[in-house]
Design a protein around this motif. Sequence first.
Motif, PDB file in Angstrom:
ATOM      1  N   UNK A  54      30.148  72.918   5.349  1.00 40.85           N
ATOM      2  CA  UNK A  54      30.381  72.133   6.488  1.00 40.85           C
ATOM      3  C   UNK A  54      31.869  71.971   6.762  1.00 40.85           C
ATOM      4  N   UNK A  55      32.149  71.555   8.175  1.00 35.95           N
ATOM      5  CA  UNK A  55      33.411  71.005   8.528  1.00 35.95           C
ATOM      6  C   UNK A  55      33.381  69.631   9.042  1.00 35.95           C
ATOM      7  N   UNK A  56      34.431  68.979   8.948  1.00 41.39           N
ATOM      8  CA  UNK A  56      34.287  67.688   9.571  1.00 41.39           C
ATOM      9  C   UNK A  56      34.268  67.746  11.202  1.00 41.39           C
ATOM     10  N   UNK A  57      33.568  66.791  11.745  1.00 39.00           N
ATOM     11  CA  UNK A  57      33.254  66.645  13.140  1.00 39.00           C
ATOM     12  C   UNK A  57      34.652  67.080  14.037  1.00 39.00           C
ATOM     13  N   UNK A  58      35.644  66.422  13.670  1.00 36.05           N
ATOM     14  CA  UNK A  58      36.761  66.846  14.396  1.00 36.05           C
ATOM     15  C   UNK A  58      37.564  68.095  14.387  1.00 36.05           C
TER      16      UNK A  58
END
Length: 232
Positions: A54-58
């Motif tokens: 995953x990646x952070x939303x920002x």
Amino acid sequence: MEIIYKDDYFFAINKPSGFFVHPPELSPYPVPPEKICLYVLRDLLKQDVFPVHRLDAPTSGLVLFTMDKPATRELSRLFMERKISKSYLAVARGHLQTEGQIDIPLEIAGFDDLQESLTRYRTIKHIELPFAVGKKYATSRYTMVEVNPVTGRWHQIRRHFDRIAHPLIGDIEHGDTYHNRFFRDELQIPGLCLKAQSLSFIHPWTNQDIKIEAPACEKWTKLEKLFSASGV
């Protein structure tokens, strides 16, 4: 949402900033399905897909997905065994040394326990701008860095750079409000300056060397011009 690599086992997307990889568990507000990569990709490909990490939303940039659970387990194993090299681009407040590492244990999200956490970085370029953004200095300094997280903790890169007093620009949770506002309002570069730029590993099924790189985007083109025009 752009698919930039695909084979019989997995594919890579270039995630835009503001998109969630999968439905957020603790979001204080409802997230529309069109802002969730998992749903968008299922609609696009007309089949089930599974995120490997995953990646952070920002954060923008590369995310791997698979088409079945066995492939997900195999690629997840490579991440767990640190056999996938991850490279990010970031812009931090202040001038960092040429290269270094941040070896500071970090709390697990929601718990007080500390986990070993290691981030390595290499400076690409410094700039100093003739603006008194904060209250201490007549000029403002920034560094563009290549970042290689060795471990993969929650918000690791963002928290690590904050812990050494060089928070990332545009980070509303761990960053500097004055410098975030300066980039957003004066330089017209809004949002978190953090991009998952490349992934490198040996393909577990074909044994080929794989290197996937995120394409250029408007924000990082602006940042590169800013650092080229004013850099040292």
